[in-house]
Scaffold this motif. Structure first.
Motif, PDB file in Angstrom:
ATOM      1  N   GLY A 195      -6.599   3.283  -3.658  1.00 18.88           N
ATOM      2  CA  GLY A 195      -6.399   4.987  -3.758  1.00 18.88           C
ATOM      3  C   GLY A 195      -5.447   5.154  -3.430  1.00 18.88           C
ATOM      4  N   GLN A 196      -4.010   4.444  -4.638  1.00 17.86           N
ATOM      5  CA  GLN A 196      -2.655   4.435  -4.471  1.00 17.86           C
ATOM      6  C   GLN A 196      -2.253   5.067  -5.029  1.00 17.86           C
ATOM      7  OE1 GLN A 196      -1.961  -0.240  -3.480  1.00 17.86           O
ATOM      8  NE2 GLN A 196      -3.246   0.111  -1.533  1.00 17.86           N
ATOM      9  N   ARG A 197      -1.528   6.330  -5.468  1.00 21.51           N
ATOM     10  CA  ARG A 197      -1.218   6.877  -5.969  1.00 21.51           C
ATOM     11  C   ARG A 197      -0.019   6.532  -6.995  1.00 21.51           C
ATOM     12  NH1 ARG A 197      -4.852  11.085  -7.048  1.00 21.51           N
ATOM     13  NH2 ARG A 197      -6.607  11.257  -5.782  1.00 21.51           N
TER      14      ARG A 197
ATOM     15  N   VAL B 279      -5.224   2.436  -8.618  1.00 26.40           N
ATOM     16  CA  VAL B 279      -6.515   2.968  -7.869  1.00 26.40           C
ATOM     17  C   VAL B 279      -7.491   3.036  -7.029  1.00 26.40           C
ATOM     18  CG1 VAL B 279      -8.449   4.734  -9.184  1.00 26.40           C
ATOM     19  CG2 VAL B 279      -6.293   3.774 -10.700  1.00 26.40           C
TER      20      VAL B 279
ATOM     21  N   PHE C 223      -3.532   9.206  -9.798  1.00 22.29           N
ATOM     22  CA  PHE C 223      -3.602   7.754  -9.987  1.00 22.29           C
ATOM     23  C   PHE C 223      -1.991   7.418 -10.666  1.00 22.29           C
ATOM     24  CE2 PHE C 223      -7.986   7.964  -8.709  1.00 22.29           C
ATOM     25  CZ  PHE C 223      -7.492   7.537  -7.442  1.00 22.29           C
TER      26      PHE C 223
ATOM     27  N   SER D  38       0.623  -0.949  -0.285  1.00 23.66           N
ATOM     28  CA  SER D  38       0.334  -0.271  -0.107  1.00 23.66           C
ATOM     29  C   SER D  38       0.421   1.255   0.230  1.00 23.66           C
ATOM     30  CB  SER D  38      -0.618   0.232   1.269  1.00 23.66           C
ATOM     31  OG  SER D  38      -0.551   0.085   1.797  1.00 23.66           O
TER      32      SER D  38
ATOM     33  N   GLN E 240      -6.387  12.112 -12.608  1.00 20.60           N
ATOM     34  CA  GLN E 240      -6.737  11.781 -10.724  1.00 20.60           C
ATOM     35  C   GLN E 240      -5.716  11.987 -10.394  1.00 20.60           C
ATOM     36  OE1 GLN E 240      -8.840   8.875 -11.407  1.00 20.60           O
ATOM     37  NE2 GLN E 240     -11.197   9.596 -11.797  1.00 20.60           N
TER      38      GLN E 240
ATOM     39  N   TRP F  62      -6.602   8.643 -15.054  1.00 20.07           N
ATOM     40  CA  TRP F  62      -6.246   7.952 -13.967  1.00 20.07           C
ATOM     41  C   TRP F  62      -4.648   9.263 -13.842  1.00 20.07           C
ATOM     42  CZ3 TRP F  62      -6.191   2.425 -15.518  1.00 20.07           C
ATOM     43  CH2 TRP F  62      -6.413   1.325 -15.128  1.00 20.07           C
TER      44      TRP F  62
END
Ligand SMILES: NC(=O)c1ccc[n+]([C@@H]2O[C@H](COP(=O)([O-])OP(=O)(O)OC[C@H]3O[C@@H](n4cnc5c(N)ncnc54)[C@H](OP(=O)(O)O)[C@@H]3O)[C@@H](O)[C@H]2O)c1
Length: 242
Positions: A132-134, A129, A163, A105, A161, A158
């Motif tokens: 929530g891992q960018r 995505v 990501f 994570s 956003q 992505w």
């Protein structure tokens, strides 16, 4: 007809056979045992490009055309011959080494793909995505942006956003000199070093010969042979290459 536990039209049962190698049934031979004895189409492997939450399974299939004009067995079947709504027999195989690690994570991930190898990478990105891992860096190589930028809409969305924090594209046929993902990776080795220093893991998907070998060489030049062996041992260098 009833065939191998299914009720299907005869044309579907025939469609699973290598028709050019089929022996005609003997006089009076029953249909089901004759069908069962005929050579079946060989299996083909494709990476799933989607995650279960997205619903239907997405595959990325490039239609192969042989020198004599015939279509590839698997890609021809899926892109030209299979009828809409016709069930296609599939078998799911897990590629255990090419999943996100449960403890990834907070790990930055570097994704490298060429050609249809983007399929497996897209699925991993979709999972990142959803989680929530960018910190994702995508390096993708294909021939032409206009016709071969697979999943462009997802990738661009992505990126917007946040990501995909870094996106490096290499279109090989848009300039006189070939430009491949390994060239981009070598150019961006400073950033590669920084990401690895932050604990990044690398996922590579696509062709083994050519891309896979060349990316391996660049990584070896950047982190050294022992460094790369250590990354592999730590599960931070994963490959899905054919
Ligand atoms: N479909 C899937 O689900 C899936 C999953 C995993 C792996 N794969 C594998 O991925 C591979 C991709 O095949 P493909 O037909 O889609 O594309 P491909 O023929 O490998 O070509 C894709 C891109 O790679 C470039 N390329 C050619 N030689 C290269 C090299 N030495 N180093 C780096 N890039 C190079 C090509 O450039 P030029 O043609 O301009 O030279 C083109 O831009 C296949 O081996 C396939 O088995 C597919």
């Amino acid at each position: 007809m009833h065939y191998q536990g299914r009720h299907i039209p005869l044309c579907w049962a025939l469609a699973e056979l290598q028709l050019d190698k089929v022996q005609p049934p003997a006089h009076g031979e029953s249909l089901a045992p004759w069908l069962a004895a005929q050579p079946k189409l060989p299996l083909r492997s494709y990476s799933i490009a989607s995650v279960p939450a997205e619903g239907p399974i997405t595959l990325l299939v490039r239609q192969v055309q042989c020198k004599d004009g015939a279509l590839g067995i698997g890609s021809g079947w899926l892109t030209a011959w299979a009828m809409e709504q016709q069930p296609v027999q599939i078998r799911l195989r897990s590629h255990n080494q090419f999943h996100l690690r449960a403890d990834s994570s907070n790990t930055p991930l570097i994704f490298i793909a060429n050609g249809t190898g983007i399929a497996g990478i897209r699925a991993l990105l979709a999972q990142r995505v959803a989680l929530g891992q960018r910190q994702n860096w995508l390096l993708f190589g294909e021939r032409k942006q206009q016709s071969d930028f697979f999943f462009a809409r997802d990738i661009q969305q992505w990126q917007q956003q946040g990501f995909i924090s870094h996106c490096s594209l290499a279109f090989s046929q848009e300039q006189t000199e070939k430009r491949y993902v390994q060239h981009v990776l070598a150019e961006q080795q400073q950033q590669l070093r920084q990401w690895l220093a932050q604990g990044a893991a690398i996922y590579v998907c696509g062709s083994l010969h050519g891309m896979g070998e060349a990316v391996h060489e660049v990584l070896q030049q950047v982190v050294g042979e022992a460094g790369l062996a250590l990354l592999k041992q730590q599960g931070r260098y994963r490959r899905d290459l054919y």
